[in-house]
Design an enzyme around this catalytic site. Structure first.
Site, PDB file in Angstrom:
ATOM      1  N   ASN A  56      -6.735  -2.440   1.881  1.00 15.92           N
ATOM      2  CA  ASN A  56      -6.614  -3.895   2.002  1.00 15.92           C
ATOM      3  C   ASN A  56      -7.991  -4.505   2.119  1.00 15.92           C
ATOM      4  O   ASN A  56      -8.831  -3.991   2.852  1.00 15.92           O
ATOM      5  CB  ASN A  56      -5.859  -4.265   3.288  1.00 15.92           C
ATOM      6  N   ARG A  95       0.817  -1.225   0.000  1.00 15.83           N
ATOM      7  CA  ARG A  95       0.000   0.000   0.000  1.00 15.83           C
ATOM      8  C   ARG A  95       0.850   1.275   0.000  1.00 15.83           C
ATOM      9  O   ARG A  95       0.571   2.184  -0.781  1.00 15.83           O
ATOM     10  CB  ARG A  95      -0.998  -0.038   1.162  1.00 15.83           C
TER      11      ARG A  95
END
Ligand SMILES: [Fe+3]
Ligand SMILES: [Mg+2]
Ligand SMILES: [Zn+2]
Ligand SMILES: [Zn+2]
Lengths: 329, 766
Positions: free
Chosen positions: B36, B18
């Protein structure tokens, strides 16, 4: 048929055929003998059939086995054995002389155990319909007031004793049957357990449970008892008595002595505080000199028997399925 | 302007993905968000079309090293015109998919911090970031967030928290982030559990103990390890004695690649594996001692030309090795044949008689994960033990099978399950013969099912009724009311390799290993099976022979030899093995063989290796599994091929490879005083010819090599080369071990086929 090894298949057979509802037998607990009321007294009853090849082996013969085996089954419920019946199935062609020797041996064994052979039956079948000689014996005994010997009484914390070194009978029979000449010849341990059990009671031991370690050896006897008693058992490998001749033979054969048959050994479950007294009582008799404390009862799943090995790990002593097939890849 | 929704699956959580996405989007001036999800990562990105596609390319090309992108779905969305690019909280609503990362070795940036005196984390043994550190060993539940790891007990200090929240920081959303102020710490315990030292002093004292000849139990990343000075023979011997491990090689952790090079030959591909994020033990060829220092005691791997080497993979190990400045034996912290200890209490209890000191920490290890073992094979790294750094990375399957669970074998246990289109194979669990091992197997099943929220529709296991895994399978099926699917051992071996390479068959599989139960109740192990999906046909095997004493024969190669000779010559067999048995032993064993008493039939290739090792004088008895076969491989060395011994394939259905002419020729060589190395080479050459003969007879273009025998690189390399030169396509194990460690994967694959067939039949009754 792999059901005869005293292992998992044997247990399955009993459960599926005999104990399915409605049970073919009045008793539904698997125990060496049944204890039933007779007036105000308790009567122990049992029956067993004997097949062994060869019929004569170092330390015993089929006749002795047929007497001791049934006597021992009675004794395992705390009973004093009294009467035996014997049924013979003879294969045509069996030498009369051999039958005489077997019967004489049975008489001698019965005298030794203080039981009377009171009735019997004989059938002859055609050649090939039986393996020489089959003997069935039934026994009746009296359970004295105050004795309560039953797997249900086993408690976590109980000490587990064995009355002598294990595996002799199986190795003795095998060596004769298969013509294996071991370095040190091994004698069968076949003997009556009456004096040992009486010694425990005379010493004032509150015996919780007993089991003779016959077919399937020590491991199988403990498995059954632990399952019926709803407990786990933990053994110490270094404490289990195995004589050198037996362990040498087992190593060559690739057998685990804990699974090899005995015919004159038992395990006793006694309260921990009485363990030493019980051990002394056993060792006080010639048949119990090698008695040992081999482990204890623990909390845990019913029927789990484990062994703390020499290396300090734990091995499950489970009921093996029939043949012992190598598991190692 | 365009807006795209991109869903990425694979290993994309816990690997710094990320922050990477955030950086890549911000650098291109794109807006949107990343989050996520339990099934992967979802990105929405908006901006000018060329920059968005540039961003897409960056996703594929520049992703962090530990990330593995398995699937990328792209969808166009209406514009939203938000400002900036954000990282959103995890979304737990989507169904779980296996994207759990494996544990990762410390990255260069973190290592740098640990050694730089000015850094906040100078000498801090639990330093990590989004690119490195513990993962699989600390994850409690999905999705991967700190609150669902064993780090949840540690409240971040304000400085760590700031790093954790800063999108530009390497520790942005690094779940195990910690520092000396707020994270786990070290303690040194005596054998009674008494605390002797804390923090850095604990570490220094522990190293002192090792250098003074003591045995240190170290709570590492995935469990305890036992460390001793590898350069001092007495220290290594002490460890052997205490662990009751006679000859089985130990692995050695080196402080640097340079020290590895002093002791071992090191090719660049091997160095690359050693320094990869998985950082496994790599088997390397030992150099001949030229007096260079450091040197490693012979007792580390007695009589073995190879050494298992590894590098520090956590800051803790790095600091230990930097202080020690020499190679240390680094072996699993367990009693022989038992699973790894993970908690300090357990280690104190079980390793008290082994270790003198215990260096422990307070970050709980949620599952035992051993060091992985890799050997460089002809097709790149060959994983022999799949654990730290590799498990539980998923394997993509071609189609989504039903939810299944497979329980593997008896030694080298693993568990496998299907989750969506993927198969997850657990870390190596070790020997399941002990109660502790059986319990670990059961715990691992519960663990995986809970993590992936999967309810198996069927359970697969081996045919052997007495494997701990089979017993567990029976219990689970009864409890859950689902079918038990038993898969033949060698079928599973071959199916595992097929699954790894996405093959559905038909293939010819050579499954050569120790022994597994066959469908005829005998012990198979030198098998050639044609495998297609749920079915196999046995087309060839070794001529059966008896093993006197069954399992006992596995420890005594001389018994395998006697079994062959007895089949050839009856009671006269021992003339060729005079020194191997006492007269009494020979009598009893021959009588057993003659009567078939406790002497099961086998077609095992492993036992044929044993027999040849015994007859060529290489090894009569063994103290660990596979020792004789290894010794024979080493005896054969690397020298070129030689004239094979005759090993004819006798016609039949199945055909039988007759080892009798081979044994006779070998005995002839021996009588003429041929060296063991020649006999070993000729034996290997015969197996190469046998493989060719079987493949020609089967006539299928694809050949799979599977089973423990193919840990033998000479065998693998030569058979592969020969078959390829004859036009066959050859498939070998790579990511999943050739040995029983991949049985669970193979069982899973076979069970999937069988389950679907059964379902089809019930849907379309005939
Ligand atoms: Fe195998
Ligand atoms: Mg009986
Ligand atoms: Zn890092
Ligand atoms: Zn902090």
């Amino acid at each position: 048929l792999a059901h005869g090894g005293g292992g998992r298949l044997m247990r399955q057979l009993i459960e599926e055929v005999f104990l399915e509802p409605p049970p073919a037998l009045a008793w539904t607990e698997r125990h060496d003998s049944a204890v039933v009321p007779l007036g105000t007294e308790r009567l122990a009853l049992t029956t067993d059939s004997y097949v062994v090849t060869p019929r004569f082996f170092p330390g015993g013969d089929i006749g002795k086995l047929a007497v001791y085996g049934t006597v021992n089954d009675l004794v395992m419920s705390g009973a004093r054995p009294l009467y035996l019946s014997a049924g013979f199935i003879l294969e045509e062609g069996l030498a009369m002389e051999e039958l005489r020797r077997v019967v004489a041996s049975m008489r001698e064994a019965a005298r030794e155990c203080g039981v009377r052979l009171v009735t019997g039956d004989t059938k002859v079948v055609d050649r090939g319909k039986a393996d020489g000689l089959f003997i069935n014996t039934s026994g009746a005994g009296h359970v004295p007031e105050g004795r309560s010997v039953h797997p249900r009484r086993v408690r976590p914390g109980d000490a587990v004793l064995v009355s002598g070194d294990v595996g002799q009978h199986g190795i003795a029979v095998l060596s004769v049957r298969e013509g294996l000449a071991f370095e040190t010849p091994v004698q069968s341990d076949c003997s009556p357990l009456t004096p040992l059990v009486e010694a425990l009671f005379s010493a004032g031991v509150d015996v919780h449970a007993l089991r003779d370690t016959t077919r399937g050896g020590l491991a199988s006897a403990l498995n059954e008892l632990a399952l019926d008693g709803g407990v786990s058992v933990l053994l110490e490998e270094t404490s289990v008595p195995v004589n050198e001749a037996v362990s040498g033979a087992c190593e060559l054969l690739g057998l685990d002595p804990l699974y090899v048959a005995c015919e004159g050994r038992m395990v006793a479950f006694v309260p921990e505080p009485q363990a030493e007294v019980a051990l002394a009582a056993l060792r006080g008799h010639p048949l119990g000199v090698a008695a040992a404390r081999i482990g204890r009862v623990t909390e845990g799943p019913a029927g789990r028997v484990s062994l703390r090995t020499r290396l300090g790990g734990h091995r499950l002593l489970d009921l093996l399925s029939g043949e012992q097939l190598p598991r190692i890849c | 302007m365009i807006r795209l929704a991109i869903t990425v699956r694979g290993v994309v959580q816990g690997v710094g993905f990320r922050p990477f996405v955030h950086a890549a989007a911000t650098a291109r001036g794109l807006s949107g968000w990343v989050r996520n999800r339990t099934d992967g990562v979802r990105i929405e990105v908006e901006g000018p079309a060329p920059r968005v596609s540039d961003f897409q390319r960056a996703l594929e090309r520049e992703a962090p090293p530990a990330a593995r992108l398995e699937h990328m779905g792209v969808e166009a969305l209406p514009l939203q015109r938000e400002l900036g690019f954000r990282i959103l909280e995890s979304d737990p609503s989507a169904p779980p998919r296996p994207s759990i990362p494996a544990d990762l070795a410390t990255c260069p940036d973190c290592l740098e911090e640990v050694v730089s005196t000015s850094a906040r984390r100078f000498q801090y043994p639990f330093t990590n970031c989004t690119r490195c550190g513990p993962r699989w060993t600390i994850i409690e539940a999905l999705p991967y967030d700190r609150a669902r790891t064993s780090m949840k007990a540690f409240a971040m200090c304000s400085v760590c928290e700031a790093e954790y929240r800063d999108t530009r920081d390497r520790r942005f959303h690094a779940q195990p982030v910690a520092c000396p102020a707020c994270g786990p710490s070290l303690r040194l315990l005596g054998p009674e559990g008494d605390c002797l030292r804390e923090g850095e002093a604990a570490l220094r004292e522990a190293v002192k103990e090792v250098l003074a000849g003591g045995i240190l139990a170290l709570q590492g990343l995935g469990g305890f390890q036992l460390l001793v000075d590898a350069t001092v023979p007495a220290s290594v011997e002490l460890l052997r004695q205490r662990k009751r491990r006679l000859e089985k090689p130990f692995a050695v952790m080196f402080p640097s690649l340079d020290q590895v090079r002093t002791v071992c030959e090191l090719a660049s591909e091997e160095a690359a594996v050693l320094t990869s994020p998985a950082a496994p033990i790599v088997l390397l060829r030992k150099r001949l001692s030229g007096g260079a220092k450091p040197w490693v005691a012979d007792a580390v791997a007695p009589g073995n030309p190879w050494l298992g080497a590894l590098l520090p993979s956590t800051p803790l190990h790095r600091m230990l090795l930097d202080l020690a400045e020499r190679p240390l034996v680094c072996t699993s912290g367990n009693l022989t044949d038992e699973p790894l200890c993970t908690a300090p209490g357990e280690a104190l209890d079980r390793l008290r008689g082994v270790a003198s000191l215990f260096l422990v920490h307070d970050r709980p290890i949620l599952r035992p994960v051993d060091d992985s073992v890799v050997r460089m094979g002809p097709n790149g790294p060959l994983v022999l033990r799949r654990a730290r750094g590799y498990a539980p990375l998923p394997l993509s399957l071609r189609a989504a099978p039903p939810y299944l669970l497979a329980l593997g074998g008896h030694l080298k246990g693993t568990v496998a399950l299907t989750v969506g289109e993927q198969a997850v194979v657990s870390q190596h669990l070790g020997d399941l013969g002990s109660i502790e091992g059986a319990r670990l197997l059961e715990r691992t099943v519960e663990d995986l099912l809970r993590l992936f929220e999967v309810h198996p529709e069927a359970v697969a296991c081996d045919l052997h009724p007495d494997y701990a895994s089979t017993r567990l399978g029976e219990r689970l099926c009864e409890r859950w009311g689902v079918p038990l699917i038993q898969v033949q051992h060698h079928h599973a071996h071959i199916a595992a390799v097929m699954a790894e390479h996405g093959l559905s068959g038909p293939v010819l599989g050579l499954a050569w290993d120790g022994a597994g139960l066959g469908t005829d109740g005998t012990l198979w192990g030198g098998e050639a099976l044609i495998v297609e999906g749920a079915r196999f046909r046995r087309v060839a095997h070794l001529r059966p022979f008896r093993l006197a004493g069954g399992e006992q024969a596995q420890r005594e190669p001389r018994r395998a030899a006697l079994g062959l000779l007895h089949a050839m010559e009856g009671p006269g067999a021992t003339v060729h093995l005079r020194d191997a048995f006492t007269a009494h032993e020979a009598d009893v064993l021959l009588a057993m063989l003659g009567r078939g008493l406790q002497s099961p039939f086998t077609t095992s290739m492993g036992r044929l290796f044993d027999a040849v090792a015994a007859l060529s004088g290489v090894q009569l008895r063994t103290s660990f599994e596979g020792q004789a076969a290894m010794a024979l491989e080493f005896a054969a060395g690397e020298d070129a091929a030689v004239e094979p011994y005759p090993l004819p394939l006798r016609n039949g259905e199945p055909a039988a490879a007759d080892w009798e002419p081979l044994i006779r020729a070998l005995l002839g060589d021996r009588t003429q005083g041929a060296p063991a190395s020649l006999m070993a080479r000729r034996f290997h050459a015969s197996l190469v010819s046998l493989a060719e003969a079987i493949a020609s007879r089967a006539g299928l273009p694809h050949v799979v090599l599977a089973g423990g025998c193919f840990q033998n690189l000479r065998l693998l390399r030569d058979i592969q080369a020969r078959l390829r030169s004859r036009g066959f396509e050859v498939w070998t194990p790579q990511q999943y071990p050739p040995n029983d460690g991949s049985l669970s994967l193979g069982q899973l694959a076979v069970a999937a086929y069988r389950y679907e067939e059964a379902r089809d039949v019930s849907r379309h009754p005939r």
